[in-house]
Design an enzyme around this catalytic site. Structure first.
Site, PDB file in Angstrom:
ATOM      1  CB  SER A  22      -1.031   0.168   1.333  1.00  8.82           C
ATOM      2  OG  SER A  22      -1.942  -0.974   1.003  1.00  8.82           O
ATOM      3  CB  THR A  67      -3.913  -5.172   7.123  1.00  9.95           C
ATOM      4  OG1 THR A  67      -3.721  -6.411   6.724  1.00  9.95           O
ATOM      5  CG2 THR A  67      -2.467  -4.893   7.850  1.00  9.95           C
ATOM      6  CE  LYS A  71      -8.254  -6.630   6.574  1.00  9.43           C
ATOM      7  NZ  LYS A  71      -8.676  -6.980   5.397  1.00  9.43           N
ATOM      8  CG  ASN A  92     -10.405  -2.035   4.104  1.00 12.79           C
ATOM      9  OD1 ASN A  92     -11.402  -1.391   4.099  1.00 12.79           O
ATOM     10  ND2 ASN A  92      -9.456  -2.231   2.978  1.00 12.79           N
ATOM     11  N   GLY A 130     -14.760 -17.765   4.622  1.00 13.17           N
ATOM     12  CA  GLY A 130     -13.890 -16.929   5.423  1.00 13.17           C
ATOM     13  C   GLY A 130     -14.076 -15.693   5.667  1.00 13.17           C
ATOM     14  N   GLY A 131     -12.976 -14.774   6.084  1.00 10.50           N
ATOM     15  CA  GLY A 131     -13.330 -13.405   6.243  1.00 10.50           C
ATOM     16  C   GLY A 131     -13.144 -12.794   4.756  1.00 10.50           C
ATOM     17  CE1 TYR A 223      -2.646 -10.172  -1.889  1.00 13.15           C
ATOM     18  CE2 TYR A 223      -0.439 -10.036  -2.706  1.00 13.15           C
ATOM     19  CZ  TYR A 223      -1.212 -10.011  -1.903  1.00 13.15           C
ATOM     20  OH  TYR A 223      -0.939  -9.611  -0.399  1.00 13.15           O
ATOM     21  N   GLY A 244      -6.281 -11.359  -9.111  1.00 12.21           N
ATOM     22  CA  GLY A 244      -6.460 -10.850  -7.856  1.00 12.21           C
ATOM     23  C   GLY A 244      -5.768  -9.651  -7.406  1.00 12.21           C
TER      24      GLY A 244
HETATM   25  P1  ATR Z   1      -9.442 -15.461   4.554  1.00 21.11           P
HETATM   26  O1  ATR Z   1      -9.428 -14.441   5.822  1.00 21.11           O
HETATM   27  O2  ATR Z   1      -8.339 -15.246   3.509  1.00 21.11           O
HETATM   28  O3  ATR Z   1     -10.951 -15.402   3.733  1.00 21.11           O
HETATM   29  P2  ATR Z   1     -10.035 -17.572   6.199  1.00 21.11           P
HETATM   30  O4  ATR Z   1     -10.955 -16.907   7.058  1.00 21.11           O
HETATM   31  O5  ATR Z   1      -9.031 -18.491   6.997  1.00 21.11           O
HETATM   32  O6  ATR Z   1      -9.465 -16.833   5.195  1.00 21.11           O
HETATM   33  O7  ATR Z   1     -11.012 -18.366   5.176  1.00 21.11           O
HETATM   34  C1  ATR Z   1     -10.356 -19.485   4.190  1.00 21.11           C
HETATM   35  C2  ATR Z   1     -11.446 -20.267   3.381  1.00 21.11           C
HETATM   36  O8  ATR Z   1     -10.780 -20.858   2.414  1.00 21.11           O
HETATM   37  C3  ATR Z   1     -12.464 -21.140   4.231  1.00 21.11           C
HETATM   38  O9  ATR Z   1     -13.725 -20.835   3.712  1.00 21.11           O
HETATM   39  C4  ATR Z   1     -11.674 -22.520   4.078  1.00 21.11           C
HETATM   40  O10 ATR Z   1     -12.788 -23.684   4.038  1.00 21.11           O
HETATM   41  P3  ATR Z   1     -13.081 -24.154   5.471  1.00 21.11           P
HETATM   42  O11 ATR Z   1     -14.061 -23.257   6.268  1.00 21.11           O
HETATM   43  O12 ATR Z   1     -13.888 -25.487   5.010  1.00 21.11           O
HETATM   44  O13 ATR Z   1     -11.950 -24.569   6.132  1.00 21.11           O
HETATM   45  C5  ATR Z   1     -11.289 -22.320   2.630  1.00 21.11           C
HETATM   46  N1  ATR Z   1     -10.138 -23.261   2.182  1.00 21.11           N
HETATM   47  C6  ATR Z   1      -9.059 -23.112   2.811  1.00 21.11           C
HETATM   48  N2  ATR Z   1      -8.190 -24.144   2.356  1.00 21.11           N
HETATM   49  C7  ATR Z   1      -8.722 -24.988   1.382  1.00 21.11           C
HETATM   50  C8  ATR Z   1      -8.775 -25.911   0.376  1.00 21.11           C
HETATM   51  N3  ATR Z   1      -7.612 -26.701   0.223  1.00 21.11           N
HETATM   52  N4  ATR Z   1      -9.693 -26.126  -0.283  1.00 21.11           N
HETATM   53  C9  ATR Z   1     -10.958 -25.404  -0.463  1.00 21.11           C
HETATM   54  N5  ATR Z   1     -11.053 -24.581   0.537  1.00 21.11           N
HETATM   55  C10 ATR Z   1     -10.374 -24.229   1.285  1.00 21.11           C
END
Ligand code: ATR
Length: 280
Positions: A22, A67, A71, A92, A130-131, A223, A244
């Site tokens: 950034s 970040t 957050k 953010n 996830g997030g 990315y 990305g």
């Molecule tokens: P971020 O903040 O980048 O979203 P996160 O909150 O840890 O990171 O979320 C990661 C997401 O990627 C989750 O939805 C995770 O799936 P689960 O909830 O079932 O664990 C998904 N994910 C991580 N590794 C994966 C993989 N190898 N195949 C498919 N989904 C994956």
């Protein structure tokens, strides 16, 4: 850079921050527009978050990007939260004018995708719950998608996110194992999982070229590398890839607009970002 007594300061708070892209992106934008602004990164220990915000306010800092890991926690110290950022439950970007928090990550993804297609009335599939998925999926719903389907290994997590977003729009959830059937019928596929992210660059993509159609827009939030296994599959399928890096670019551009009230010089910011990420 010419820092003067009058220079307006914006910056990033996180822990760690030293690899952030950034500062070069925003400083290139300020330079291009001949603005008396500068962007710096601050490594803030979570224990010091409250005092960092109070200190920044006292020092007259104009804005922050926020970040990991701040957050969610930082919302406590703000006076106002943008409506969608409040629903997402993470910010953010902080504008110190009114101590208001925003989430430009999701807006960044929307703007990136809108370089390829409009989101309104489109059928969208989002992989991951996830997030990142949370920030993006709320905005996809807000921008008027016809349908949003969240796919995840852990289906309960996908369903829980879908239920939250249903405040805005009806959203479905399913197992990522069923991705092929959903993508057949979709206009836009968004991958928010870390599959294919450095150093796991040779991971199989979440779906392969033969299961994509030519009209599909494929956005990968990863990315690094720039061309992920999923983007390679999209190119092979003659579908429409969205990289990305564009999300990074547009989340920064939206933060710039919030702090300065000016239109961001997107091309300049993209060049600086590519240079930082060694893509040029
Ligand atoms: P971020 O903040 O980048 O979203 P996160 O909150 O840890 O990171 O979320 C990661 C997401 O990627 C989750 O939805 C995770 O799936 P689960 O909830 O079932 O664990 C998904 N994910 C991580 N590794 C994966 C993989 N190898 N195949 C498919 N989904 C994956």
């Amino acid at each position: 850079m010419n820092i003067k007594g009058s220079t307006n300061i914006v910056g990033l708070i996180g822990h760690p921050v030293e690899h952030s892209f950034s500062p070069p992106m925003h400083n290139a934008a300020f330079k291009a527009l001949n603005m008396d602004w500068a962007y710096v990164a601050f490594d803030v220990n979570p224990l010091n978050l409250n005092s960092a915000i109070n200190g920044a306010r006292s020092l007259g800092i104009k804005g922050f990007n926020v970040t990991i890991p701040h957050k969610i926690e930082v919302m406590k110290y703000l006076d106002e939260i943008d409506e969608v950022a409040g629903l997402i439950g993470a910010v953010n970007t902080i504008d110190f004018k009114n101590m208001k928090g925003y989430n430009t990550d999701g807006i960044g993804a929307v703007k990136a995708i809108e370089e390829a297609t409009s989101i309104k009335n489109r059928k969208v599939v989002v992989a991951g719950a996830g997030g990142a998925s949370r920030a993006i999926s709320f905005y996809i719903a807000k921008y008027g998608a016809e349908s949003v389907t969240i796919l995840n290994r852990n289906v309960e997590k996908a369903q829980s996110l879908a239920d939250d977003i249903s405040l805005i729009d009806e959203v479905k959830a399913d197992s990522i194992k069923n991705i092929k059937g959903h993508v057949d019928d979709a206009d836009i596929l968004i991958d928010t999982t870390p599959v294919g992210m450095h150093p796991n660059v040779s991971d199989d993509a979440i779906i392969s070229a033969e299961d994509m159609h030519e009209d599909l827009v494929v956005f990968d939030a990863v990315y690094n590398p720039n061309e992920t296994s999923l983007i390679k599959e999209a190119i092979k399928a003659n579908a429409k890839p969205v990289y990305g890096i564009k999300m990074l670019l547009y989340q920064g551009a939206e933060s710039f607009r919030i702090w300065t009230g000016q239109n961001p010089p997107v091309d300049v910011m993209e060049d600086a970002l590519k240079k930082t990420l060694n893509l040029e």
